[in-house]
Scaffold this motif. Structure first.
Motif, PDB file in Angstrom:
ATOM      1  N   THR A   1     -12.240  32.968 -32.388  1.00  0.00           N
ATOM      2  CA  THR A   1     -12.396  31.751 -33.164  1.00  0.00           C
ATOM      3  C   THR A   1     -13.558  30.645 -32.543  1.00  0.00           C
ATOM      4  O   THR A   1     -14.270  30.128 -33.427  1.00  0.00           O
ATOM      5  CB  THR A   1     -11.340  30.906 -33.522  1.00  0.00           C
ATOM      6  N   LYS A   2     -13.352  30.480 -31.306  1.00  0.00           N
ATOM      7  CA  LYS A   2     -14.562  29.675 -30.826  1.00  0.00           C
ATOM      8  C   LYS A   2     -15.913  30.047 -31.026  1.00  0.00           C
ATOM      9  O   LYS A   2     -16.740  29.311 -31.286  1.00  0.00           O
ATOM     10  CB  LYS A   2     -14.247  29.343 -29.300  1.00  0.00           C
ATOM     11  N   VAL A   3     -16.196  31.253 -30.808  1.00  0.00           N
ATOM     12  CA  VAL A   3     -17.545  31.857 -30.996  1.00  0.00           C
ATOM     13  C   VAL A   3     -17.792  31.897 -32.376  1.00  0.00           C
ATOM     14  O   VAL A   3     -18.908  31.239 -32.685  1.00  0.00           O
ATOM     15  CB  VAL A   3     -17.610  33.431 -30.360  1.00  0.00           C
ATOM     16  N   SER A   4     -16.926  32.242 -33.298  1.00  0.00           N
ATOM     17  CA  SER A   4     -17.256  32.336 -34.444  1.00  0.00           C
ATOM     18  C   SER A   4     -17.470  30.882 -35.452  1.00  0.00           C
ATOM     19  O   SER A   4     -18.461  31.088 -36.090  1.00  0.00           O
ATOM     20  CB  SER A   4     -15.903  32.839 -35.286  1.00  0.00           C
ATOM     21  N   SER A   5     -16.843  29.972 -34.773  1.00  0.00           N
ATOM     22  CA  SER A   5     -17.120  28.662 -35.435  1.00  0.00           C
ATOM     23  C   SER A   5     -18.330  27.943 -34.805  1.00  0.00           C
ATOM     24  O   SER A   5     -18.772  27.131 -35.624  1.00  0.00           O
ATOM     25  CB  SER A   5     -16.147  27.716 -35.034  1.00  0.00           C
TER      26      SER A   5
ATOM     27  N   CYS B   1     -21.268  28.753 -42.075  1.00  0.00           N
ATOM     28  CA  CYS B   1     -22.546  27.906 -41.917  1.00  0.00           C
ATOM     29  C   CYS B   1     -23.681  28.683 -42.185  1.00  0.00           C
ATOM     30  O   CYS B   1     -23.794  29.878 -41.425  1.00  0.00           O
ATOM     31  CB  CYS B   1     -22.262  27.099 -40.672  1.00  0.00           C
ATOM     32  N   VAL B   2     -24.405  28.606 -43.075  1.00  0.00           N
ATOM     33  CA  VAL B   2     -25.694  29.244 -43.392  1.00  0.00           C
ATOM     34  C   VAL B   2     -27.072  27.858 -43.483  1.00  0.00           C
ATOM     35  O   VAL B   2     -26.788  27.028 -44.111  1.00  0.00           O
ATOM     36  CB  VAL B   2     -25.674  29.937 -44.558  1.00  0.00           C
TER      37      VAL B   2
ATOM     38  N   ASP C   1     -16.942  33.504 -23.108  1.00  0.00           N
ATOM     39  CA  ASP C   1     -16.100  33.244 -21.587  1.00  0.00           C
ATOM     40  C   ASP C   1     -16.560  31.860 -21.118  1.00  0.00           C
ATOM     41  O   ASP C   1     -15.706  31.237 -20.708  1.00  0.00           O
ATOM     42  CB  ASP C   1     -16.949  34.140 -20.733  1.00  0.00           C
ATOM     43  N   PHE C   2     -18.003  31.528 -21.651  1.00  0.00           N
ATOM     44  CA  PHE C   2     -18.163  30.064 -21.160  1.00  0.00           C
ATOM     45  C   PHE C   2     -17.315  29.008 -22.016  1.00  0.00           C
ATOM     46  O   PHE C   2     -17.039  28.150 -21.175  1.00  0.00           O
ATOM     47  CB  PHE C   2     -19.736  29.869 -21.527  1.00  0.00           C
ATOM     48  N   PHE C   3     -17.028  29.379 -23.395  1.00  0.00           N
ATOM     49  CA  PHE C   3     -16.380  28.579 -24.080  1.00  0.00           C
ATOM     50  C   PHE C   3     -14.714  28.428 -23.344  1.00  0.00           C
ATOM     51  O   PHE C   3     -14.172  27.214 -23.119  1.00  0.00           O
ATOM     52  CB  PHE C   3     -16.058  28.830 -25.642  1.00  0.00           C
ATOM     53  N   GLN C   4     -14.381  29.758 -23.015  1.00  0.00           N
ATOM     54  CA  GLN C   4     -13.050  29.551 -22.419  1.00  0.00           C
ATOM     55  C   GLN C   4     -12.751  29.112 -21.174  1.00  0.00           C
ATOM     56  O   GLN C   4     -11.902  28.470 -20.822  1.00  0.00           O
ATOM     57  CB  GLN C   4     -12.684  31.153 -22.522  1.00  0.00           C
ATOM     58  N   ALA C   5     -13.878  29.060 -20.220  1.00  0.00           N
ATOM     59  CA  ALA C   5     -13.922  28.534 -19.004  1.00  0.00           C
ATOM     60  C   ALA C   5     -14.262  27.019 -19.031  1.00  0.00           C
ATOM     61  O   ALA C   5     -13.907  26.478 -17.876  1.00  0.00           O
ATOM     62  CB  ALA C   5     -15.197  29.113 -18.067  1.00  0.00           C
ATOM     63  N   GLY C   6     -14.341  26.442 -20.177  1.00  0.00           N
ATOM     64  CA  GLY C   6     -14.678  24.778 -20.304  1.00  0.00           C
ATOM     65  C   GLY C   6     -15.934  24.469 -19.863  1.00  0.00           C
ATOM     66  O   GLY C   6     -16.160  23.378 -19.670  1.00  0.00           O
ATOM     67  N   LEU C   7     -16.914  25.535 -19.872  1.00  0.00           N
ATOM     68  CA  LEU C   7     -18.354  25.137 -19.610  1.00  0.00           C
ATOM     69  C   LEU C   7     -19.020  24.408 -20.769  1.00  0.00           C
ATOM     70  O   LEU C   7     -19.739  23.462 -20.629  1.00  0.00           O
ATOM     71  CB  LEU C   7     -19.140  26.130 -19.233  1.00  0.00           C
ATOM     72  N   ALA C   8     -18.537  24.910 -21.896  1.00  0.00           N
ATOM     73  CA  ALA C   8     -19.410  24.432 -23.134  1.00  0.00           C
ATOM     74  C   ALA C   8     -18.123  24.280 -24.197  1.00  0.00           C
ATOM     75  O   ALA C   8     -17.123  24.954 -24.265  1.00  0.00           O
ATOM     76  CB  ALA C   8     -20.390  25.077 -23.607  1.00  0.00           C
ATOM     77  N   THR C   9     -18.414  23.389 -25.179  1.00  0.00           N
ATOM     78  CA  THR C   9     -17.356  23.272 -26.134  1.00  0.00           C
ATOM     79  C   THR C   9     -18.081  23.594 -27.575  1.00  0.00           C
ATOM     80  O   THR C   9     -18.967  23.475 -28.088  1.00  0.00           O
ATOM     81  CB  THR C   9     -17.120  21.510 -26.571  1.00  0.00           C
ATOM     82  N   SER C  10     -17.402  24.732 -28.206  1.00  0.00           N
ATOM     83  CA  SER C  10     -17.748  25.388 -29.319  1.00  0.00           C
ATOM     84  C   SER C  10     -17.766  24.135 -30.463  1.00  0.00           C
ATOM     85  O   SER C  10     -16.810  23.668 -30.839  1.00  0.00           O
ATOM     86  CB  SER C  10     -17.031  26.417 -29.924  1.00  0.00           C
ATOM     87  N   THR C  11     -18.920  24.043 -30.934  1.00  0.00           N
ATOM     88  CA  THR C  11     -19.330  22.979 -32.019  1.00  0.00           C
ATOM     89  C   THR C  11     -20.041  23.631 -33.290  1.00  0.00           C
ATOM     90  O   THR C  11     -21.409  24.100 -33.075  1.00  0.00           O
ATOM     91  CB  THR C  11     -20.144  21.923 -31.555  1.00  0.00           C
ATOM     92  N   PRO C  12     -19.515  23.583 -34.444  1.00  0.00           N
ATOM     93  CA  PRO C  12     -20.331  24.276 -35.473  1.00  0.00           C
ATOM     94  C   PRO C  12     -21.579  23.084 -35.914  1.00  0.00           C
ATOM     95  O   PRO C  12     -21.461  21.979 -35.471  1.00  0.00           O
ATOM     96  CB  PRO C  12     -19.291  23.771 -36.817  1.00  0.00           C
ATOM     97  N   LEU C  13     -22.748  23.743 -36.307  1.00  0.00           N
ATOM     98  CA  LEU C  13     -23.964  23.033 -36.529  1.00  0.00           C
ATOM     99  C   LEU C  13     -23.833  21.533 -37.366  1.00  0.00           C
ATOM    100  O   LEU C  13     -24.482  20.534 -37.100  1.00  0.00           O
ATOM    101  CB  LEU C  13     -24.968  23.766 -37.237  1.00  0.00           C
ATOM    102  N   PRO C  14     -23.185  21.856 -38.513  1.00  0.00           N
ATOM    103  CA  PRO C  14     -22.776  20.635 -39.190  1.00  0.00           C
ATOM    104  C   PRO C  14     -22.322  19.304 -38.432  1.00  0.00           C
ATOM    105  O   PRO C  14     -22.544  18.416 -38.640  1.00  0.00           O
ATOM    106  CB  PRO C  14     -21.842  20.889 -40.284  1.00  0.00           C
TER     107      PRO C  14
END
Length: 731
Positions: free
Chosen positions: A235-239, A292-293, A472-485
């Motif tokens: 879900t993090k990658v997808s969002s 998002c498109v 893996d980067f999202f899961q490890a807390g290096l970055a926060t998954s954020t939708p473009l909007p």
């Protein structure tokens, strides 16, 4: 003797540099090609126990190479953007540690032969590769060998960025205190221009079957869609994903589902990918649902180039509006509404283009951070000076890594290996930006927008690996998954101006191409202005010329850069000529006999277009004939024909020919000229009057001249008589 020695030394002095230069040049020629099949793992963590690299090495030189071996060399932790860039460019770095050389499967390779490369390095406290702490490290795959007539040397090397989230065998390290809000653009676009022609009511014709191949199982477009669908499980990658879609690709795929043709040397052949296009389009529809498109320009057109088409006409922005107006196409065909006013243009934009697209309704431009000029580094969304536009920067370092910048030195990487290396380097650049690089104070990224190459070409497995590691980067807390909007909703961090430099000008669509586009666009406008909607056909003239407009947009595609202008604009020219050729003058099957010198000339005009059109009939090469009335505009109904009698006058008797041509009221040429063969036995009345008038004038002038000669003769004889009388008197 001394003179001879001096001469020999001079020759040697001149010859030796050339000789050594030739040797150096020969040594610079690559001797090996490296085909990397596997790099595992892509990211080192505390649980990683080994590092494996497999592939093949091929001798592409002309000498036998022996004593072939490979080893890994590890450099120091990279701490600056400049150091990352140096590794991507193939720069040398100081070794922190290195493994021993391991033989290839074959110790010796003759020219053209290849051997397997298989290297596994244990990682842990006793490993020869030691990572001091988490970070991004340069890793060199070094292939050495001994060519015939030479000594041992490095013959091929590949530099990689290796993200290290944790030290193998040790406790996890603490993470950066702040994580950048990270979004990822996922491009679904054409790799090149595929459409040859797509006339209104006619068949779609493609240049070849490459587009169907890309949509088929394992093809480029199938892999992009399939990998993105597989990522829905995370879900993090997808969002974080936002699909960037080319409306030209979607429209072409939709047309393919109804059948199409392929251009061949022997004429058009039936296309075989209708079902493939249907299946792929169905998968794409399923992927975009609820996502998002954002839209790409139609055919990934160079927007700056479009502003140069008919640049002197400030009122003409139809081409540019068509290029950026693809949201409607995507909504109608895919059932999803793209982000309002958000555009990811290809290439750099100059200030004129930025101003124009702002007036056309664009609100946000996604652009390379290196193309924004500000007093401090652009680390988040900014306003563009002098406009109401927002610029959301795409990280240029990550884009450069993903785009294929690779430190291949001394050898050649095959295409697939190059793409795999670029993916690995992209992961390294992301990890660096996400906090593993020790950011300079004041330059920490709070926002990170990642954009792969627009025409990304990777196997599905490689794309999946990329998305998995991003997860893996999202899961490890290096970055926060954020939708473009959500990124676009963040407060702007300042203002910047666009940076359109000489390098952008050199790589832009050439002036020759835009000049030819301007000419075609002018002719298209003239043709359009002569068309009228027929009350029975109810076809809009704009729909008839739309294929030409779309072909012009494809002519400005960034995929054409570096191509000949005639190639880029050829399809648009052919589409325009195909429309014009449907309004013609029928050539008479036999010679036309003019009954009198003032007989009218019968002209039969046909219009195969589904719209009415106003035409003007003109005579060319008409030495023996001239019109006796001003040229009048003639309306011709849709899919109809009309006979017109042209008032003309024969200027001479006998047999002669004349060309009849059609044009629009503003002079735009229609169809082809028709040659009329004529005979005339009489002159026209006006010709006779003119001839008689000229004859009368000639008679008067001749009479006047005769009269003057007689008068002068009499005067001479009179003078002679006077002179004789005078002489007689004197005698």
């Amino acid at each position: 003797m001394k003179r001879l020695a001096a001469t020999v030394l001079s020759i040697l002095f001149l010859a030796l540099p050339a000789l050594f230069g030739a040797i150096a040049q020969a040594q610079e020629q690559p001797r090996l090609r490296v085909d990397l099949d596997q790099l595992n793992p892509r990211v080192v963590t505390t649980t990683t126990t080994s590092l494996t690299i497999t592939g093949r090495v091929t001798n592409i030189g002309d000498r036998k190479i022996s004593k072939l071996g490979v080893r890994l060399q590890l450099g120091s932790r990279l701490a600056t953007e400049q150091q990352i860039g140096d590794v991507l460019a193939g720069g040398k770095f100081k070794d922190l540690s290195a493994t021993d050389f391991v033989d290839l499967e074959s110790d010796t390779l003759e020219a053209g032969q290849s051997a397997g490369l298989n290297l596994t390095v244990p990682l842990g406290p006793s490993s020869k590769l030691q990572f001091p702490r988490p970070g991004v490290y340069p890793l060199l795959v070094n292939v050495n060998g001994t060519p015939d007539f030479g000594g041992p040397e490095r013959l091929a090397a590949v530099s990689l960025l290796m993200p290290v989230l944790g030290i193998p065998g040790k406790a996890p390290a603490s993470r950066p205190t702040s994580q950048p809000a990270t979004g990822l653009l996922w491009p679904i676009a054409n790799s090149t221009v595929h459409v040859v022609s797509a006339p209104l009511g006619g068949p779609l014709t493609l240049a070849d079957e490459r587009l169907a191949d890309e949509m088929n199982d394992g093809g480029r477009l199938d892999s992009l869609v399939g990998a993105a669908r597989a990522a829905e499980a995370d879900t993090k990658v997808s969002s974080s994903l936002c699909l960037a879609i080319d409306p030209d690709l979607v429209a072409t795929a939709d047309s393919m589902t109804r059948g199409y043709q392929v251009a061949t040397g022997g004429g058009p052949a039936q296309g075989k990918g209708a079902e493939i296009a249907k299946n792929w389009l169905g998968e794409l529809k399923a992927l975009v649902a609820g996502r998002c498109v954002v839209t790409l320009p139609f055919a990934d057109a160079d927007l700056t180039a479009l502003t140069k088409v008919r640049a002197g006409d400030a009122t003409d922005s139809e081409l540019l509006n068509s290029a950026i107006g693809g949201a409607t196409t995507i909504k109608n065909l895919l059932g999803v509404q793209p982000q309002d006013g958000v555009l990811w243009p290809g290439g750099a934009l100059d200030s004129q283009t930025v101003d124009t697209i702002g007036k056309a309704g664009v609100k946000t431009v996604l652009t390379d951070s290196g193309k924004l000029r500000a007093g401090s580094p652009v680390l988040g969304g900014v306003s563009i000076e002098g406009t109401d536009l927002r610029a959301q920067p795409i990280d240029s370092l990550i884009a450069s890594a993903l785009n294929g910048s690779t430190g291949s030195t001394g050898g050649v990487l095959d295409a697939s290996a190059l793409r795999s290396v670029s993916t690995q380097n992209g992961l390294g650049a992301i990890a660096f930006r996400a906090g593993l690089g020790g950011q300079t104070a004041g330059q920490e990224r709070s926002q990170l927008l990642i954009a792969p190459p627009r025409h990304w070409d990777l196997p599905r497995a490689e794309l999946t690996t990329f998305l998995d590691r991003l997860g893996d980067f999202f899961q490890a807390g290096l970055a926060t998954s954020t939708p473009l909007p959500d990124l676009l909703d963040k407060k702007q961090s300042g203002a910047a101006s666009v940076n359109y430099d000489p390098q952008d000008l050199a790589s832009a669509t050439s002036g020759d191409v835009t000049a030819k586009m301007s000419q075609i666009d002018n002719e298209t406008l003239g043709l359009s202005s002569a068309m009228t909607m027929d009350s029975t056909k109810r076809v809009n003239p704009a729909d008839v010329i739309a294929p030409v407009r779309l072909a012009l947009l494809r002519a400005a595609s960034t995929s054409w850069r570096g191509s000949d202008s005639g190639v880029a604009t050829g399809n648009a020219r052919a589409d325009l000529d195909a429309i014009r050729s449907q309004v013609t003058v029928e050539r008479p099957k036999q010679t036309i006999a003019l009954a009198s010198g003032a007989s009218p000339l019968p002209v039969y005009i046909t219009n195969s277009l589904p719209v009415g059109i106003n035409v003007r009939v003109e005579l060319k090469n008409n030495v023996g004939l001239r019109p006796t009335a001003a040229v009048q505009t003639q309306p011709i109904v849709a899919n109809g024909a009309a006979n017109r009698l042209l008032p003309v006058e024969a200027l001479r008797a006998g047999r002669f020919s004349v060309d009849v041509a059609l044009s629009t009221p503003d002079g735009t040429k229609l169809g082809s000229d028709a040659r009329f063969e004529l005979t005339s036995t009489e002159y026209g009345a006006i010709t006779i009057i003119v001839t008689l008038t000229a004859a009368g004038a000639l008679l008067l002038l001749s009479s006047r001249r005769i009269y003057r000669r007689i008068k002068e003769s009499r005067a001479v004889r009179a003078n002679e008589g006077v002179e004789r009388v005078t002489e007689d008197a004197q005698v």
